[in-house]
Design an enzyme around this catalytic site. Structure first.
Site, PDB file in Angstrom:
ATOM      1  N   SER A 210       0.904  -1.341  -0.006  1.00 58.23           N
ATOM      2  CA  SER A 210       0.049   0.140   0.086  1.00 58.23           C
ATOM      3  C   SER A 210       0.848   1.263   0.069  1.00 58.23           C
ATOM      4  CB  SER A 210      -0.961   0.045   1.223  1.00 58.23           C
ATOM      5  OG  SER A 210      -1.947   1.000   1.059  1.00 58.23           O
ATOM      6  N   ASP A 297      -9.919  -5.101  -4.584  1.00 54.48           N
ATOM      7  CA  ASP A 297      -9.308  -3.838  -3.610  1.00 54.48           C
ATOM      8  C   ASP A 297     -10.220  -2.645  -3.641  1.00 54.48           C
ATOM      9  OD1 ASP A 297      -7.354  -2.328  -2.176  1.00 54.48           O
ATOM     10  OD2 ASP A 297      -5.738  -2.948  -2.993  1.00 54.48           O
ATOM     11  N   HIS A 336      -7.867  -5.422   0.094  1.00 53.55           N
ATOM     12  CA  HIS A 336      -6.699  -4.632   0.174  1.00 53.55           C
ATOM     13  C   HIS A 336      -5.298  -5.319   1.261  1.00 53.55           C
ATOM     14  CE1 HIS A 336      -3.963  -0.911  -0.305  1.00 53.55           C
ATOM     15  NE2 HIS A 336      -4.142  -0.780   1.278  1.00 53.55           N
TER      16      HIS A 336
END
Length: 362
Positions: A210, A297, A336
């Site tokens: 991320s 995601d 995610h």
């Protein structure tokens, strides 16, 4: 349809009016209209302007370092969150920032006598015979957060060494003002420390997740300019740059169609050097790159991972040995955070590590 975002509060008010007793309808209608107008002006006017002019709010929303989870974790005892064969230690960067970190032993060393001192653990790194992974986390939480621990345990089960750390103002690292330059400087220092400690005994891989993909890409681009390169880079759930991530983030949906969105929301990040332009940095990275992204995601849309892959592929000539991407079907429901649970992930990692190692030795 997009213009509906301007009148959502007013439509909600109309729905409320229908259920109000007729006797009080007139008074309630006037009151509700006033409340709706005020809410509209606050949500679509005042709050965005406050955000535009507040660097501190921009940083807090981007880094979310104030979201500390797990809440009661003692980072000096990694075993409390299910990490075995690990030591807690601290590094002091060139900028005099204390960085909290863990070193986790590979599975094959857990059956022997686990070293007790920092010197013993560092000797293990200096004589590593198995790949070493440096993990760089995303925003919020710390190095002991649940999905991160799951990934460490996967690395350990694959018989890899693991080092993970918290950037400044995360976990038990020094509470120093956050900036892109700051977290990149912290990461660059840790990468250099690890490469020197391993000293070529084993291949070193960087794994960013991320926001950590933006941090790792920037740090490795800077190191590449100095001729310093790890064996490979994994980018899990990455975005191509912060402008597109801000635009595509679910929280931005109610605002992004408004005419002032880019000026109010996006431009301040760039003007304050909170850019994380991975699509530019990845063109400077010399080591092989593996991008991992789930179609479902909900934080960093899959399309942004594709944009990053395309930018890298176009620059590097679509060299399949340099840039790879694994698309994870939405049917797995990994979103995610939980690519670490993808059943094919161990094979993906091992194949990439093996190929990167062969490329580095030929």
């Amino acid at each position: 349809m997009r213009s509906n975002y301007y009148i959502l509060p007013l439509l909600a008010a109309v729905v409320l009016f229908i259920s109000i007793d007729n006797f009080y309808f007139g008074v309630s209608l006037l009151w509700t209209m006033k409340v709706s107008i005020v809410l509209y002006l606050v949500i679509f006017g005042l709050l965005p302007l406050i955000f535009h002019y507040s660097y501190d709010i921009q940083r807090k929303i981007l880094f979310l370092n104030f979201v500390y989870w797990p809440r009661d974790i003692n980072l000096s005892k990694p075993e409390e969150v299910g990490v075995v064969g690990a030591r807690n230690f601290y590094l002091k960067t060139h900028q005099d920032v204390k960085i909290g970190a863990w070193q986790i032993l590979p599975q094959s060393l857990l059956n022997s006598t686990i070293p007790m001192t920092d010197e013993d653990y560092e000797a293990v790194l200096s004589n590593a015979e198995r790949p070493v992974f440096l993990y760089m986390h995303g925003n919020s939480g710390n190095r002991g957060s649940g999905h991160r621990v799951e990934l460490y345990n996967l690395f350990q089960s694959l018989d890899y060494h693991v080092v993970c750390f918290d950037y400044r103002s995360y976990g038990d690292s020094d509470n120093v003002e956050l900036s892109e330059y700051g977290v990149v400087a912290d990461s660059k220092y840790v990468i250099e420390w690890l490469l020197k400690k391993v000293n070529g005994a084993a291949p070193v891989f960087i794994w960013g997740h991320s926001l950590g993909t933006g941090v790792s890409s920037h740090a490795l681009a800077l190191l590449a300019e100095e001729g310093i390169n790890p064996a490979g880079l994994f980018l899990e759930s990455p975005f191509n740059n912060i402008a597109d991530e801000l635009t595509e983030h679910p929280f931005a949906r109610i605002f992004r169609h408004l005419p002032w969105f880019h000026w109010v929301i996006v431009e301040p990040f760039y003007n304050n050097n909170l850019r994380f332009e991975s699509d530019k940095h990845i063109t400077k990275i010399k080591c092989p790159v593996m991008i991992l992204h789930a179609e479902d995601d909900g934080v960093v849309p899959f399309s942004l991972g594709e944009k990053l892959y395309n930018a890298a592929s176009q620059y590097h000539g679509n060299d399949s040995n340099r840039i790879k991407m694994s698309r994870i079907d939405s049917s797995y429901g990994l979103g995610h955070k939980y690519i670490c649970r993808y059943k094919e992930l161990p094979n993906i990692i091992q194949t990439f590590v093996s190929q990167a190692f062969r490329n580095n030795t030929t």
